[in-house]
Design a protein around this motif. Sequence first.
Motif, short mmCIF file in Angstrom:
data_model
loop_
_atom_site.label_atom_id
_atom_site.label_comp_id
_atom_site.label_asym_id
_atom_site.label_seq_id
_atom_site.Cartn_x
_atom_site.Cartn_y
_atom_site.Cartn_z
N HIS A 100 0.82 -1.21 0.00
CA HIS A 100 0.00 0.00 0.00
C HIS A 100 0.86 1.27 0.00
O HIS A 100 0.72 2.13 -0.88
CB HIS A 100 -0.94 -0.01 1.22
CG HIS A 100 -1.90 1.13 1.27
ND1 HIS A 100 -3.23 0.99 0.93
CD2 HIS A 100 -1.73 2.45 1.59
CE1 HIS A 100 -3.83 2.16 1.04
NE2 HIS A 100 -2.94 3.06 1.45
N HIS A 129 1.89 4.33 -3.05
CA HIS A 129 1.84 5.80 -2.96
C HIS A 129 3.18 6.40 -3.40
O HIS A 129 3.22 7.38 -4.14
CB HIS A 129 1.56 6.25 -1.52
CG HIS A 129 0.16 5.97 -1.06
ND1 HIS A 129 -0.92 5.97 -1.90
CD2 HIS A 129 -0.35 5.72 0.19
CE1 HIS A 129 -2.02 5.72 -1.19
NE2 HIS A 129 -1.70 5.55 0.07
N TYR A 152 -12.22 1.80 1.92
CA TYR A 152 -11.18 2.82 1.93
C TYR A 152 -10.72 3.19 0.52
O TYR A 152 -10.32 4.33 0.26
CB TYR A 152 -9.99 2.34 2.78
CG TYR A 152 -8.98 3.41 3.05
CD1 TYR A 152 -9.34 4.55 3.76
CD2 TYR A 152 -7.67 3.30 2.60
CE1 TYR A 152 -8.41 5.55 4.02
CE2 TYR A 152 -6.73 4.29 2.85
CZ TYR A 152 -7.11 5.41 3.56
OH TYR A 152 -6.20 6.40 3.80
N GLU A 178 -5.76 6.57 -3.03
CA GLU A 178 -6.03 5.43 -2.15
C GLU A 178 -6.56 4.24 -2.95
O GLU A 178 -6.29 3.10 -2.60
CB GLU A 178 -7.00 5.81 -1.03
CG GLU A 178 -6.45 6.83 -0.04
CD GLU A 178 -5.10 6.46 0.56
OE1 GLU A 178 -4.77 5.26 0.64
OE2 GLU A 178 -4.36 7.39 0.93
#
Length: 176
Positions: free
Chosen positions: A77, A81, A127, A134
Amino acid sequence: MKLVISSAFVQITFGLSQDVLTIFNTIFVSPTSYSYAGSNVFYNGDVNTATQRVNFSWPAVEEGFVIADDSLNIAIHEFSHCLIIENAKKSYLARTFNENDLNEWKALAAKKIPLIREGNYKIFRDYGGTNLMELFATTLETFFEQPHEFYSYAPTFYRMTAKVLKQDPRNKKNPK
Ligand SMILES: [Zn+2]
């Protein structure tokens, strides 16, 4: 810890020409979830653009790999980003992602956000509906942890993600 954390980065960049991060070259590992001074929000991981650090709580990283098929992997995750942020700062020709592929991905992803928010796109957790940033990170967690489920649920979006990352983790022995 270094090996496990690095493995997440290798996994997502396996088909890409980027081998290292250039902006986020400090990784801080905390023994527990952590918060910033003056805040009582606790994190298991975050990418801090001000300090140019990636922070992780080790138990969360470990859990991400121990439970390998729940589409939750904090290392994948946060590194997702990092890739997007660094990609945007590179000159056009030096970019990690093919610009057209990434734009096509974004166009498709933007249509999924309202569906996720309405609870009508169950392959991703809620989310993912926060924003495109995201959703990209959440998509990659699902892509690597539940590729077959993802493909069955949304073949076009799966194939688009595979095109952006230049690999297909459904082929475990040869994803590239
Ligand atoms: Zn995130």
